[in-house]
Structures are given as structure tokens and as C-alpha cells.
Design a protein around this motif. Structure first.
Motif, PDB file in Angstrom:
ATOM      1  N   GLY A 128      47.911  33.265  44.216  1.00  0.00           N
ATOM      2  CA  GLY A 128      46.570  32.866  44.637  1.00  0.00           C
ATOM      3  C   GLY A 128      46.000  31.804  43.711  1.00  0.00           C
ATOM      4  O   GLY A 128      46.613  31.429  42.709  1.00  0.00           O
ATOM      5  N   PHE A 129      44.809  31.315  44.047  1.00  0.00           N
ATOM      6  CA  PHE A 129      44.147  30.327  43.203  1.00  0.00           C
ATOM      7  C   PHE A 129      43.739  30.920  41.864  1.00  0.00           C
ATOM      8  O   PHE A 129      43.231  32.043  41.795  1.00  0.00           O
ATOM      9  CB  PHE A 129      42.875  29.813  43.882  1.00  0.00           C
ATOM     10  CG  PHE A 129      43.086  28.661  44.818  1.00  0.00           C
ATOM     11  CD1 PHE A 129      43.714  27.506  44.396  1.00  0.00           C
ATOM     12  CD2 PHE A 129      42.637  28.734  46.124  1.00  0.00           C
ATOM     13  CE1 PHE A 129      43.902  26.441  45.258  1.00  0.00           C
ATOM     14  CE2 PHE A 129      42.822  27.678  47.002  1.00  0.00           C
ATOM     15  CZ  PHE A 129      43.450  26.525  46.561  1.00  0.00           C
ATOM     16  N   THR A 130      43.923  30.147  40.824  1.00  0.00           N
ATOM     17  CA  THR A 130      43.247  30.432  39.562  1.00  0.00           C
ATOM     18  C   THR A 130      41.873  29.774  39.628  1.00  0.00           C
ATOM     19  O   THR A 130      41.572  29.015  40.550  1.00  0.00           O
ATOM     20  CB  THR A 130      44.027  29.837  38.379  1.00  0.00           C
ATOM     21  OG1 THR A 130      44.074  28.407  38.544  1.00  0.00           O
ATOM     22  CG2 THR A 130      45.444  30.390  38.305  1.00  0.00           C
ATOM     23  N   ALA A 131      41.053  30.036  38.619  1.00  0.00           N
ATOM     24  CA  ALA A 131      39.746  29.374  38.568  1.00  0.00           C
ATOM     25  C   ALA A 131      39.937  27.866  38.495  1.00  0.00           C
ATOM     26  O   ALA A 131      39.205  27.095  39.136  1.00  0.00           O
ATOM     27  CB  ALA A 131      38.950  29.888  37.373  1.00  0.00           C
ATOM     28  N   ALA A 132      40.928  27.422  37.735  1.00  0.00           N
ATOM     29  CA  ALA A 132      41.197  25.982  37.623  1.00  0.00           C
ATOM     30  C   ALA A 132      41.672  25.416  38.959  1.00  0.00           C
ATOM     31  O   ALA A 132      41.339  24.277  39.311  1.00  0.00           O
ATOM     32  CB  ALA A 132      42.252  25.737  36.545  1.00  0.00           C
TER      33      ALA A 132
END
Length: 258
Positions: free
Chosen positions: A213-217
């Protein structure tokens, strides 16, 4: 504006337009897609079309270009695409096609569509070189297509600026939609090792987490790319006054909603 223009422009990817290309001898949807969308570039080789379209996997364009040019010409593909797209748009919007306001909406959209700078916008520049249709529904579709590709060229520039390759962009789109890459229609057919390698590159850059999934970055990078894309699309509308832009929005809303 993207949400209002996109439904109008993308009638060109409908079954009705595909059938028009099949009648020319195309083998499938993708033959018609590449013939119609690449036609403004002329007889450009697959490598050039791949670069301009940006986000197809290696080798995908070459399965269609230049094969399609043995069945039709860029000039014929442009004419067939315009004619079939306008007919499909007319069918979808029904009585709106003959409403008094449609001519005004088409005129405003066209003013915006032919006003933007062409520098660095290869596909948009190719479309700008075409004649603008006189018939209002066809003119509206043509304007929407110009505005869509102007934005698309800018989106590619934003992706390049952020170091995101074409297949990587599709993987990030899949994640944004809450899908695994192998479920996303633009890349689901790619070999699993190829998709895994793309995800691993994104993970190595800190954009994707261990669970895929997406990281915050990663979320931040996608938001910055989308914001820059919108910013780069805005100059097309600078030619319109605030009142004219409001009028265009009001006129497009019922058409885009059909």
C-alpha cells in the motif's frame, strides 16, 4: 474542469467507435485505440508513440503501430474517430445535442482548447494542427479531446519531474483505487515478475510499504503530481473571462452528467 471534460472526450473509447475502427480492418479495441489516438502524430514509429503516450508497458505500442497503418491512414483514422465520437456523443446527450445552448458551449470550449501553448505538448500540438469541426456536437467533442490531451501531456511532465515511469504510474493508480496492481485493467495482463519488479522499485523509493500500500511519502508524491497536473492544465482556460468560465461550466454540467 477535468470532471466535466473527461466524460465528453472519452466517448471516443466506446464500443461504437471501436466498431467503426473494426470496419476498417482493425483486429480489436486496441488497434482502434492506437490508430485513432496516435493519428495526429502521423506515421510516427512505435518508439515515438510509446514516448508520447508514456504509460504503456514496453512492447505494447509496437503490437499495433505500425501494423494499423497497413489497414488505414492517419488521415482516415482521424476522420473515422471524429465522426464516430460525435455520433456517440449525440446519441448519449439526446435532446441536448439540438438545444440552443450547445453551440455556445462548443464555442467556449473550443476557444479554450485552441488557446493553450503547445511547447512540450506533443500530442496536443498534433491535435491543434487539425481542422476544427463546424458541426457543434463534433466541435464540442473535438474541444474536449484537445483539453484532455493538453492535460495529459502536462500529467506526463509532472510524472517525469517526480521520477515516476509509465508502468509505475499505473501501479500507483491501482493503489490509489484500493486495488492490487494485478487487478488493474491497464497492467493486469503483465507477467507477475514484471509487476513485482515495478512494485519493488516503488518500495525501494519509500513510496510503497511492505504490504503493498501507499506510504505517507507515496500519498504525498501522488498528491503533488495531481496538483501539478491541475496547475499545468489551467492555462487552457486563461483565455476565458470569469463569467465565460462560469457559463462554460454550467453548460457542460448537464452534458457530462448524461
Amino acid at each position: 474542469m477535468f470532471e466535466l471534460v473527461e466524460p465528453i472526450a472519452t466517448v471516443t473509447f466506446s464500443d461504437a467507435v471501436t466498431e467503426a475502427f473494426l470496419a476498417l480492418g482493425m483486429r480489436n479495441y486496441w488497434d482502434g485505440y492506437f490508430a485513432g489516438r496516435a493519428a495526429p502524430l502521423g506515421l510516427a514509429p512505435a518508439e515515438v508513440v510509446h514516448a508520447v503516450f508514456y504509460n504503456f508497458a514496453d512492447g505494447e505500442v509496437a503490437r499495433h503501430i505500425p501494423w494499423v497503418w497497413g489497414k488505414t491512414t492517419p488521415e482516415e483514422a482521424i476522420a473515422v474517430r471524429e465522426r464516430a465520437s460525435a455520433a456517440e456523443l449525440r446519441r448519449r446527450i439526446g435532446d441536448l445535442a439540438d438545444s440552443p445552448g450547445l453551440v455556445r458551449v462548443a464555442d467556449l470550449a473550443t476557444r479554450a482548447a485552441v488557446s493553450a501553448p503547445t511547447e512540450g505538448r506533443g500530442l496536443y500540438a498534433g491535435l491543434r494542427a487539425l481542422d476544427v469541426p463546424e458541426e457543434p456536437v463534433a466541435r464540442l467533442w473535438h474541444a474536449a479531446n484537445l483539453l484532455r490531451e493538453y492535460r495529459g501531456d502536462g500529467h506526463n511532465a509532472a510524472l517525469v519531474a517526480h521520477g515516476i515511469g509509465g508502468t509505475e504510474a499505473h501501479v500507483l493508480m491501482a493503489l490509489a483505487l484500493g486495488m492490487r496492481p494485478e487487478e488493474f485493467d491497464r497492467v493486469h495482463h503483465l507477467p507477475e515478475p514484471q509487476l513485482s519488479a515495478v512494485v519493488e522499485r516503488l518500495r525501494g523509493r519509500g513510496l510503497v510499504d511492505a504490504a503493498g500500500g501507499f506510504t505517507a511519502a507515496g500519498r504525498d508524491a501522488k498528491e503533488r503530481i495531481e496538483a501539478l497536473t491541475d496547475e499545468l492544465a489551467a492555462p487552457a482556460y486563461d483565455v476565458l473571462s470569469a463569467d465565460e468560465l462560469d457559463e462554460l461550466i454550467a453548460g457542460l454540467e448537464p452534458i457530462a452528467a448524461v
